[in-house]
Design a protein around this motif. Structure first.
Motif, mmCIF file in Angstrom:
data_model
loop_
_atom_site.group_PDB
_atom_site.id
_atom_site.type_symbol
_atom_site.label_atom_id
_atom_site.label_comp_id
_atom_site.label_asym_id
_atom_site.label_seq_id
_atom_site.Cartn_x
_atom_site.Cartn_y
_atom_site.Cartn_z
ATOM 1 N N VAL A 92 -16.124 7.131 -0.532
ATOM 2 C CA VAL A 92 -15.259 5.971 -0.317
ATOM 3 C C VAL A 92 -16.130 4.709 -0.265
ATOM 4 O O VAL A 92 -17.140 4.674 0.431
ATOM 5 N N ASP A 101 -11.970 5.729 -3.563
ATOM 6 C CA ASP A 101 -12.621 6.902 -2.958
ATOM 7 C C ASP A 101 -13.067 7.909 -4.015
ATOM 8 O O ASP A 101 -13.169 9.092 -3.735
ATOM 9 N N HIS A 108 -13.549 5.327 10.277
ATOM 10 C CA HIS A 108 -12.175 5.194 9.776
ATOM 11 C C HIS A 108 -11.934 3.740 9.386
ATOM 12 O O HIS A 108 -12.212 2.832 10.184
ATOM 13 N N PHE A 127 -8.944 1.150 7.262
ATOM 14 C CA PHE A 127 -7.596 1.053 6.687
ATOM 15 C C PHE A 127 -7.641 0.322 5.342
ATOM 16 O O PHE A 127 -8.280 -0.712 5.210
ATOM 17 N N ARG A 128 -6.879 0.871 4.415
ATOM 18 C CA ARG A 128 -6.810 0.288 3.080
ATOM 19 C C ARG A 128 -5.927 -0.958 3.103
ATOM 20 O O ARG A 128 -5.161 -1.170 4.030
ATOM 21 N N THR A 158 -1.230 1.349 4.844
ATOM 22 C CA THR A 158 -0.645 2.675 5.011
ATOM 23 C C THR A 158 -1.700 3.738 5.186
ATOM 24 O O THR A 158 -1.611 4.592 6.056
ATOM 25 N N LEU A 159 -2.691 3.682 4.334
ATOM 26 C CA LEU A 159 -3.644 4.776 4.270
ATOM 27 C C LEU A 159 -4.932 4.423 4.999
ATOM 28 O O LEU A 159 -5.535 3.394 4.731
ATOM 29 N N ALA A 160 -5.309 5.294 5.920
ATOM 30 C CA ALA A 160 -6.603 5.151 6.577
ATOM 31 C C ALA A 160 -7.530 6.194 5.971
ATOM 32 O O ALA A 160 -7.165 7.356 5.831
ATOM 33 N N HIS A 161 -8.706 5.753 5.583
ATOM 34 C CA HIS A 161 -9.693 6.682 5.026
ATOM 35 C C HIS A 161 -10.682 7.101 6.097
ATOM 36 O O HIS A 161 -11.001 6.323 7.003
ATOM 37 N N TYR A 162 -11.169 8.315 5.947
ATOM 38 C CA TYR A 162 -12.255 8.790 6.806
ATOM 39 C C TYR A 162 -13.515 8.811 5.956
ATOM 40 O O TYR A 162 -13.631 9.602 5.022
#
Lengths: 548, 427
Positions: B17, B26, B391, B393-394, B398-402
């Motif tokens: 990511v 990502d 973590h 957030f995009r 809506t989408l949180a990436h790890y």
């Protein structure tokens, strides 16, 4: 650490105990049998004269995820700062229709609740939902994964894929998102709204995928049964809020083909078209269907009067109600070809015919569904009302005179259209314990929750009897969570971190071979990054995972 | 993220990511070779440069008043400054969820005001949600369903180099759609966008000063509503181009309006967002449309998400009264510094590779992955996702990436450093 709670009057329906005076023994975080007189007791809690129940379980309450955050932003004018000054914790928050996380945990704990389930976790938003719930202390939590509007599933169904593949997909998604149950929200309807369909009946085909909500319900209930999930399909039926929608609700039950099904916030799905206003109660029809089929359970989603904000993945239904928004604003979101989100503020008014009848329909459902194990106490927080109104709702169920007094304050036309005034039933403490503890735990397969038997998690609540049941349930004397006292006389005295409950599921990992290209072609995240691991939950999200 | 060992000295990271813009792509493939990291899967100039710079950065040492000290001494110096401060300000917040959580806790404890560096632009969107709501969409939804894209402010292409690629709009004949996709462009084109335009079919392009774009959008709305009583065509907008956009919108199944609110950082820029949502509302009466808001740094969306769930309000927040107060203009970090309403600036970086701590006369603590020579106390920290798990957030909220640790550098995260400071303050 051995603690004994002495002489309380126990209401523990899971173990058939109805108001018996007994002692309870807690060893560390679990309840145990009487350890014998030779064991040293570290702590004695005098519960003589107290009502003792297991910690409350809310089976359906929107406490986490992107929609809750949007609601918080939209309702900021409605928020009141709140602090936890009584502790050496420098966290405050805001109390409003959708409280901030710390205040959510605090308010639930002060009502004697120790476990709460977020019923609409959108797959791509699962990480946020867990992050938020991890920041909600004092409560263990779990999530229901929203499926049935996601392109991949709908495509599998449209292509008539075999049931094994559907099953593996459902199980894989549940595993990847760390959820405990599957939820269908307006099956196919959220997706259909994206294709500009404004209404979708249970037997009506989706304009793009050509499949019906009935097919979706049938395939999901089958998949859930095959996987062996404890909680049946948690179903937000088609046509929420539309007069005459009780037929959709009955058709949804039929679509399950006899497999277990749970109907969420069924009050919003129990409307008829009788009377001069073409809006009437169909609670009796729904209750009859539930009473005649033990595989059906419901939570009510009761309405209380006052300001709230409605939040739902059902964009189709929310869009329909946007003209009734109060204050006049609304937010809609199409999410990742999986689901949606609609946030619409709403004020329920006791003198408004429709709102008053909604209030009455909720009570009719509670009072005409015979078996308390088939009905759970919810307001669909915050959609019908805040969870903080539960004590008032319990009083309405337990005190007929109070109920009739309240009935005299609402719109007369609604009173005339309702059968409540003719119902004499009053819930007992035992039945309230079923609705708020034992029933949800059994439905979710949580064998060590919702009861006070040996080996159960030591979540215990002590209430002081009073003529006013609202007072009883609003002010527990003592709330014990995992063996530790968290609330004493209304004050939070300890703030434990919550854990995430989920069910272990098996699936053929070969499903990833099909899913990987789908993620690469259609989604904007890779499959490997989509999955949430137990390590991530424990170390970065901040919530240990507990398997059932 | 997956790790593949290609030989004894080389590693290959897959599905990495990128934390350097709000898109949080990502799908990167990184090669670790001779102590540097190279992207070999994307031509994104922003991520290529940023990863290379991050992987070749020199190790930094803590400093107090310009002198190198141990980390312990620097932490103690920071604690002393915070203890003595009356009106501390925490800003930067170029960090992840954990860093934001701990920064908020510190802000509350020290009765500070807290704001994210790029928050003023995000506030334009947040303010609209608060007062009106709106219609929003996400990256995958746009990629799969949008048959009409309206880009307002094509300069955004500089800050989101892979936007068109991620949305799959470089491919007009998307097989998932019934008809070829169309793009309309409003605003001042830039070189980066011109390159893309050569490859895709732009059905209409209206070059205008962005300050006029709100009016232009109102004109489009009136045309769609067939109203002649409002907003006559002015500013020499091309009527034929407007008609093309109106026609395309009327034929579209799912129109998506894309903007980066940073582009609207001028007086009354928020009215442009209002006009976009009014138009989207009109379209949704009979068809479907939504807005895709872009936020340059993922730490902006991240900080606001955490702040909102923790306190019920987005940033900025002030804890001066002991409770969270949100007044965007009054408590904006730049407003506070400009009016001298703080005696200590605490900068929390991490992803601050392209921005510097504000130069101001107040005492300054800098927790950063880049050197801050003008800070009274400087404590180096790691970069989220590159040096530690994180973590983020995009941009679509809506989408949180790890982001899993790539182990580029050792070092403490912002969260760990803030936790240490907070723990010592409490003692």
């Amino acid at each position: 650490m051995l603690t004994v709670i002495k002489g309380g009057t126990i209401y523990d329906p899971a173990n058939g105990i109805d108001g018996e005076v007994r002692d309870l023994y807690i060893n560390n975080d679990r309840l145990i049998h009487c350890p014998g007189t030779e064991k040293h007791v570290d702590h004695i809690i005098d519960a003589h004269g107290m009502i003792v129940m297991a910690g409350g379980i809310d089976i359906h309450s929107h406490i986490g995820g992107g929609k809750a955050n949007i609601a918080r932003m939209m309702m900021m004018d409605n928020s009141v700062p709140e602090r936890l000054n009584e502790l050496d914790v420098h966290h405050s928050g805001c109390k409003h229709t959708v409280p901030s996380t710390l205040i959510t945990g605090k308010e639930y704990a002060r009502l004697g609740y120790t476990l709460c389930f977020e019923p609409a976790v959108v797959p791509s938003n699962a990480r946020q939902a867990h992050l938020e719930m991890a920041d909600t202390p004092l409560l263990d939590t779990g999530g229901y994964l929203v499926l049935g509007n996601d392109d991949y599933f709908l495509k599998l169904l449209a292509e008539k894929s075999d049931s094994q593949k559907l099953r593996d997909y459902v199980a894989w998604m549940l595993n990847a998102t760390q959820c405990i149950a599957i939820k269908a929200v307006n099956p196919g309807g959220i997706s259909a709204f994206k294709f500009n369909q404004r209404k979708l009946d249970v037997d009506e085909p989706h304009s793009h995928f050509g499949i019906t909500p009935g097919q979706i319900v049938r395939s999901l209930t089958t998949a859930i049964s095959d996987i062996g999930l404890s909680h049946p399909l948690h179903t937000h039926c088609s046509n929420l809020g539309i007069p005459g929608n009780f037929e959709s609700t009955l058709n949804t039950i039929n679509a399950a083909d006899g497999k277990p099904i749970h109907l969420a916030h069924v009050q919003f799905h129990s409307y008829g078209t009788q009377g001069k206003r073409k809006f009437s109660s169909a609670a009796l029809e729904i209750a009859q269907a539930v009473n005649s089929d033990p595989s059906v359970s419901v939570d009510v989603g009761h309405v209380m009067f006052g300001q709230t904000v409605t939040i739902s993945a059902d964009t189709m239904a929310q869009f329909r109600t946007k003209d009734f928004a109060s204050p006049n604003k609304s937010t809609f979101m199409d999410i990742e070809c999986e689901a949606g989100c609609g946030v619409v503020p709403f004020k329920y008014r006791s003198k408004d015919f429709v709102n008053a009848l909604q209030w009455a329909i909720g009570l009719e459902l509670f009072l005409t569904i015979d078996n308390p194990w088939q009905v759970f106490l919810t307001t669909d927080h915050p959609n019908g009302a805040s969870f903080t109104t539960y004590p008032h709702l319990i009083r309405l169920l337990m005190d007929r005179n109070f109920r009739n007094d309240m009935l005299s304050t609402i719109h007369r036309g609604a009173v005339e259209m309702s059968v409540i005034k003719d119902i004499s039933r009053e819930y007992s403490l035992y039945e309230i314990a079923v609705l708020t503890r034992a029933g949800p735990a059994r439905s979710l397969g949580l064998k060590d929750r919702g009861h006070l038997g040996a080996s159960a998690i030591a979540d215990v609540v002590l209430y002081r009897p009073d003529e006013n049941w609202d007072t009883v349930f609003r002010h527990p004397v003592l709330v014990i969570k995992g063996g530790q006292t968290i609330v004493k006389d209304g004050e939070i005295i300890h703030i434990p971190r919550g854990r995430t409950l989920r069910q272990r599921v098996d699936f053929d990992s070969g499903i990833e071979k099909d899913l990987k290209p789908h993620f690469e072609m259609s989604r904007t995240t890779r499959l490997s990054n989509f999955k949430i691991s137990d390590d991530e939950m424990a170390n970065s999200v901040g919530s240990d995972v507990v398997y059932y | 993220m997956q790790l593949v060992m290609t030989n004894q000295k080389m590693y290959r990271f897959l599905d990495v990511v990128c934390p350097f813009c709000g898109l949080l792509c990502d799908d990167l493939s990184l090669q670790n070779e001779s102590d540097s990291f190279h992207i070999d899967s994307s031509n994104c100039p922003l991520s290529k440069t940023s990863f290379l710079e991050a992987s070749t950065r020199t190790a930094l040492k803590p400093r107090v008043n310009g002198k190198f000290v141990t980390r312990k001494t620097a932490i103690q110096a920071a604690v002393n400054l915070i203890s003595n401060a009356e009106l501390p300000l925490i800003t930067g917040l170029m960090t992840d969820v954990a860093g934001t959580r701990n920064a908020l806790t510190l802000a509350e404890y020290s009765h500070a005001t807290i704001d994210q560096y790029s928050n003023r632009a995000f506030g334009i969107n947040a303010s609209h949600i608060q007062t009106n709501g709106g219609y929003f969409t996400t990256l995958s939804e746009t990629r799969n369903r949008a048959d009409m894209l309206v880009l307002i402010g094509p300069q955004m292409q500089k800050k989101f180099p892979r936007l068109i690629e991620i949305l799959d709009f470089s491919n007009p004949d998307n097989s998932r759609l019934k008809r070829p996709r169309k793009i309309a462009v409003i605003g001042e084109p830039c070189e980066e966008f011109a390159t893309i335009v050569e490859q895709i079919d732009v059905s209409a392009s209206i070059e205008c000063d962005l300050q006029q774009s709100g009016h232009l959008i109102s004109v489009i709305q009136n045309q769609m509503e067939k109203r002649k009583d409002r907003a006559p065509i002015t500013h020499n907008f091309s009527n034929s181009a407007i008609q093309s956009i109106v026609q395309a919108l009327n034929q579209s199944d799912y129109a998506v309006f894309v903007w980066a609110s940073e582009e609207f950082s001028f007086p009354l820029g928020d009215l442009i967002v209002d006009s976009i949502f009014r138009l989207i509302d009109v379209i949704n009466q009979s068809r479907r449309a939504a807005g895709l808001m872009l936020t340059t740094t993922p730490s902006t969306t991240t900080a606001n998400a955490v702040s909102t769930w923790r306190y019920g309000k987005p940033l900025p927040l002030s804890f001066r009264s002991g409770s969270p107060e949100h007044h965007p203009d009054y408590y904006g970090w730049d407003s506070i510094i400009n009016r001298g309403d703080t005696d200590l600036v605490i900068w929390v970086g991490g992803l601050d590779h392209s921005v510097e701590m504000p130069d101001c006369s107040m005492q300054k603590i800098s927790l950063s992955s880049r050197d801050s020579e003008n800070a009274d106390v400087f404590i180096p920290i790691a970069i989220p996702g590159l040096d530690h798990d994180a973590h983020l957030f995009r941009t679509d909220l809506t989408l949180a990436h790890y982001l899993k640790n790539l182990h580029m550098n050792d070092g403490y995260s912002a969260a760990e450093t803030l936790e240490e400071i907070y723990s010592q303050l409490k003692c």
